[in-house]
Design an enzyme around this catalytic site. Structure first.
Site, PDB file in Angstrom:
ATOM      1  N   GLU A 363       0.836  -1.220   0.000  1.00 36.31           N
ATOM      2  CA  GLU A 363       0.000   0.000   0.000  1.00 36.31           C
ATOM      3  C   GLU A 363       0.872   1.272   0.000  1.00 36.31           C
ATOM      4  O   GLU A 363       0.530   2.290   0.613  1.00 36.31           O
ATOM      5  CB  GLU A 363      -1.009  -0.033   1.141  1.00 36.31           C
ATOM      6  CG  GLU A 363      -1.910  -1.257   0.987  1.00 36.31           C
ATOM      7  CD  GLU A 363      -3.271  -1.145   1.591  1.00 36.31           C
ATOM      8  OE1 GLU A 363      -3.739  -0.021   1.825  1.00 36.31           O
ATOM      9  OE2 GLU A 363      -3.894  -2.212   1.787  1.00 36.31           O
TER      10      GLU A 363
HETATM   11  N1  CAA Z   1      -6.144  11.772  -4.401  1.00 38.26           N
HETATM   12  C1  CAA Z   1      -6.604  12.134  -5.596  1.00 38.26           C
HETATM   13  N2  CAA Z   1      -5.812  12.252  -6.688  1.00 38.26           N
HETATM   14  C2  CAA Z   1      -4.506  11.990  -6.533  1.00 38.26           C
HETATM   15  C3  CAA Z   1      -3.948  11.611  -5.306  1.00 38.26           C
HETATM   16  C4  CAA Z   1      -4.831  11.501  -4.203  1.00 38.26           C
HETATM   17  N3  CAA Z   1      -4.417  11.111  -3.003  1.00 38.26           N
HETATM   18  N4  CAA Z   1      -2.623  11.400  -5.480  1.00 38.26           N
HETATM   19  C5  CAA Z   1      -2.344  11.661  -6.761  1.00 38.26           C
HETATM   20  N5  CAA Z   1      -3.491  12.014  -7.386  1.00 38.26           N
HETATM   21  C6  CAA Z   1      -3.654  12.389  -8.800  1.00 38.26           C
HETATM   22  C7  CAA Z   1      -2.863  13.645  -9.146  1.00 38.26           C
HETATM   23  O1  CAA Z   1      -3.608  14.805  -8.843  1.00 38.26           O
HETATM   24  C8  CAA Z   1      -2.627  13.460 -10.623  1.00 38.26           C
HETATM   25  O2  CAA Z   1      -3.784  13.785 -11.357  1.00 38.26           O
HETATM   26  P1  CAA Z   1      -3.896  15.152 -12.255  1.00 38.26           P
HETATM   27  O3  CAA Z   1      -2.669  15.154 -13.147  1.00 38.26           O
HETATM   28  O4  CAA Z   1      -5.174  14.975 -12.982  1.00 38.26           O
HETATM   29  O5  CAA Z   1      -3.902  16.266 -11.273  1.00 38.26           O
HETATM   30  C9  CAA Z   1      -2.476  11.962 -10.754  1.00 38.26           C
HETATM   31  O6  CAA Z   1      -3.086  11.364  -9.630  1.00 38.26           O
HETATM   32  C10 CAA Z   1      -1.031  11.513 -10.863  1.00 38.26           C
HETATM   33  O7  CAA Z   1      -0.374  11.955  -9.689  1.00 38.26           O
HETATM   34  P2  CAA Z   1       1.182  12.170  -9.633  1.00 38.26           P
HETATM   35  O8  CAA Z   1       1.624  13.047 -10.768  1.00 38.26           O
HETATM   36  O9  CAA Z   1       1.511  12.589  -8.249  1.00 38.26           O
HETATM   37  O10 CAA Z   1       1.707  10.690  -9.945  1.00 38.26           O
HETATM   38  P3  CAA Z   1       3.127  10.025  -9.802  1.00 38.26           P
HETATM   39  O11 CAA Z   1       3.359   9.189 -11.002  1.00 38.26           O
HETATM   40  O12 CAA Z   1       4.165  11.056  -9.459  1.00 38.26           O
HETATM   41  O13 CAA Z   1       2.911   8.993  -8.582  1.00 38.26           O
HETATM   42  C11 CAA Z   1       2.684   8.194  -6.333  1.00 38.26           C
HETATM   43  C12 CAA Z   1       2.498   9.352  -7.320  1.00 38.26           C
HETATM   44  C13 CAA Z   1       2.288   8.796  -4.996  1.00 38.26           C
HETATM   45  C14 CAA Z   1       4.115   7.710  -6.278  1.00 38.26           C
HETATM   46  C15 CAA Z   1       1.705   7.037  -6.715  1.00 38.26           C
HETATM   47  O14 CAA Z   1       2.062   6.449  -7.931  1.00 38.26           O
HETATM   48  C16 CAA Z   1       1.654   5.961  -5.645  1.00 38.26           C
HETATM   49  O15 CAA Z   1       0.949   6.104  -4.637  1.00 38.26           O
HETATM   50  N6  CAA Z   1       2.369   4.826  -5.848  1.00 38.26           N
HETATM   51  C17 CAA Z   1       2.287   3.694  -4.917  1.00 38.26           C
HETATM   52  C18 CAA Z   1       1.193   2.771  -5.318  1.00 38.26           C
HETATM   53  C19 CAA Z   1       0.759   1.879  -4.186  1.00 38.26           C
HETATM   54  O16 CAA Z   1       0.504   2.333  -3.063  1.00 38.26           O
HETATM   55  N7  CAA Z   1       0.611   0.603  -4.469  1.00 38.26           N
HETATM   56  C20 CAA Z   1       0.105  -0.324  -3.498  1.00 38.26           C
HETATM   57  C21 CAA Z   1      -0.572  -1.444  -4.178  1.00 38.26           C
HETATM   58  S1  CAA Z   1      -2.063  -1.955  -3.434  1.00 38.26           S
HETATM   59  C22 CAA Z   1      -1.632  -2.994  -2.169  1.00 38.26           C
HETATM   60  O17 CAA Z   1      -0.516  -3.098  -1.723  1.00 38.26           O
HETATM   61  C23 CAA Z   1      -2.814  -3.689  -1.599  1.00 38.26           C
HETATM   62  C24 CAA Z   1      -2.564  -4.983  -0.970  1.00 38.26           C
HETATM   63  O18 CAA Z   1      -2.828  -6.017  -1.541  1.00 38.26           O
HETATM   64  C25 CAA Z   1      -2.141  -5.021   0.468  1.00 38.26           C
END
Ligand code: CAA
Length: 380
Positions: A363
């Site tokens: 996550e």
């Molecule tokens: N709420 C709403 N929108 C959001 C947001 C949020 N919290 N965070 C980002 N966004 C939106 C941004 O506004 C952007 O949209 P717009 O261009 O339209 O404004 C879009 O998402 C892309 O955002 P970024 O440019 O910030 O994207 P990035 O490529 O730089 O990545 C990141 C950001 C935070 C690294 C993201 O990719 C991330 O969270 N990565 C980790 C993924 C993750 O948590 N994976 C876990 C897998 S699920 C799991 O583990 C479950 C399980 O089985 C236990």
């Protein structure tokens, strides 16, 4: 400011604590050894309402707040983090995602079953080449008019083999990058869906983690969540809440290990006295407790933010980053306090130490939490 818990909160915490001791503790070592999914325990947790705690009662849930969920997660995780991750994914990713963004039909058809534990859910975002870099989705969902055609592979999926319904994130329009991503509800029985190999893991070995393959799976249009292109925002918004659950899991792993180390230090003797009387051990306990309390406060703040309707992207990232670090540090110290016994399975702390590691990875890794936190700090 009020730090006290309500009567209802205390009841929920005690119910989770009793359940963990009576139902999760027996066999927890064996399940870990054999990588056995806690099927019976999950069924009972469903019956007791632990799988849909925050879901509106009109869809079969408990209608509880996030504080209640955090309290239950901590207690379950003290004993069995393999079971608590199933609770976390079902509650805060799958049920929350459908309740917050699904249509009424989706809620009636899927949420009612997921909230009661009649069905189990999984959240499918990660791919072989899209873990932290979650916008790089290779799984495609091509718009065919009345349905989408889903193709691709998802990795490290919790509940991968046991779930009935899967929230799947996929790229519909590559040109639009993250704005061309969609989220879908996929049923296990659909043609072309295949559960791949089960992972052999360091920790949370009772939870079942699989690769999933989608080969021309037909997904009806009505199973898309939200507007066209909402999938990436859906994943991010849902994960913000999921991170509170994983932070609470990390807290439970840490506090479970701490309690065992504290109790052990009161009975184990060395150099003519119980080891807690040696400052070397007493100071370790003081450090462990301080870190646990600090983690608990960050988690409660994040849960409170969510319950108040505040933005909780930052507070959930702070809570997960810190609590998962504390889980690692405290479990390592708990093993150390147990000495040779800490290295032996029957004393539980070695398992908690192995279980702690994943809380810094899934996550959103600790590094991803730092991206979220630093961007939040520098945004204004
Ligand atoms: N709420 C709403 N929108 C959001 C947001 C949020 N919290 N965070 C980002 N966004 C939106 C941004 O506004 C952007 O949209 P717009 O261009 O339209 O404004 C879009 O998402 C892309 O955002 P970024 O440019 O910030 O994207 P990035 O490529 O730089 O990545 C990141 C950001 C935070 C690294 C993201 O990719 C991330 O969270 N990565 C980790 C993924 C993750 O948590 N994976 C876990 C897998 S699920 C799991 O583990 C479950 C399980 O089985 C236990």
């Amino acid at each position: 400011m009020d730090f006290s818990l309500s009567e209802e909160h205390l009841m929920i915490r005690d119910a989770a604590r009793d359940f963990a001791k009576t139902e999760l503790l027996p066999g927890v070592i064996e399940r870990d050894n054999k990588q056995e999914f806690p099927a019976e325990q999950v069924k009972k947790m469903g019956e007791l309402g632990f799988l849909g705690m925050m879901v509106d009662p009109q869809y079969g849930g408990g209608g509880m707040d996030t504080i209640s969920y955090v309290l239950a997660m901590e207690e379950l995780s003290k004993i069995d983090a393999s079971s608590s991750v199933i609770v976390s994914v079902n509650n805060s990713l799958v049920c929350y995602g459908i309740q917050a963004y699904g249509t009424e039909e989706q809620k009636q058809k899927y949420l009612t079953k997921l909230a009661t534990g009649e069905s189990i859910g999984a959240f499918c975002l990660s791919e072989p080449e899209a873990g932290s870099d979650a916008t790089s989705q290779r799984t495609t969902a091509i718009d065919m008019g009345d349905h989408y055609l889903l193709n691709g592979t998802k990795n490290w999926i919790t509940n991968g083999g046991t779930a009935d319904y899967y929230l799947v994130i996929a790229q519909t329009d590559k040109e639009k990058k993250h704005r061309g991503i969609n989220a879908f509800i996929v049923e296990k029985t659909w043609e072309g869906f295949e559960v791949g190999p089960k992972e052999d893991k360091l920790g949370i070995r009772g939870s079942d983690t699989h690769t999933l393959n989608f080969n021309d799976v037909k997904v009806p249009k009505e199973n898309r969540i939200g507007e066209d292109g909402f999938g990436f925002k859906f994943a991010m918004k849902t994960l913000s809440g999921g991170r509170i659950g994983i932070a609470a899991q990390a807290l439970g792993i840490a506090s479970g290990a701490y309690e065992m180390a504290r109790d052990y230090s009161k009975i184990r003797k060395a150099f003519g006295t119980e080891i807690c009387n040696h400052q070397a051990i007493a100071f370790k306990l003081a450090d462990m407790h301080t870190k646990i309390e600090a983690a608990r406060h960050l988690i409660m703040k994040a849960a409170w933010d969510k319950d108040q309707g505040n933005n909780y992207d930052m507070s959930s990232a702070l809570a997960k980053l810190y609590a998962s670090q504390v889980a690692m540090e405290v479990t390592v110290e708990a093993v150390q306090i147990h000495g040779g016994n800490g290295f032996v399975k029957e004393y539980h702390v070695e398992r908690l130490m192995r279980d702690a590691k994943i809380t810094q990875i899934y996550e959103g890794t600790s590094e991803v939490q730092k991206i979220v936190i630093s961007r939040g700090l520098l945004r204004d």
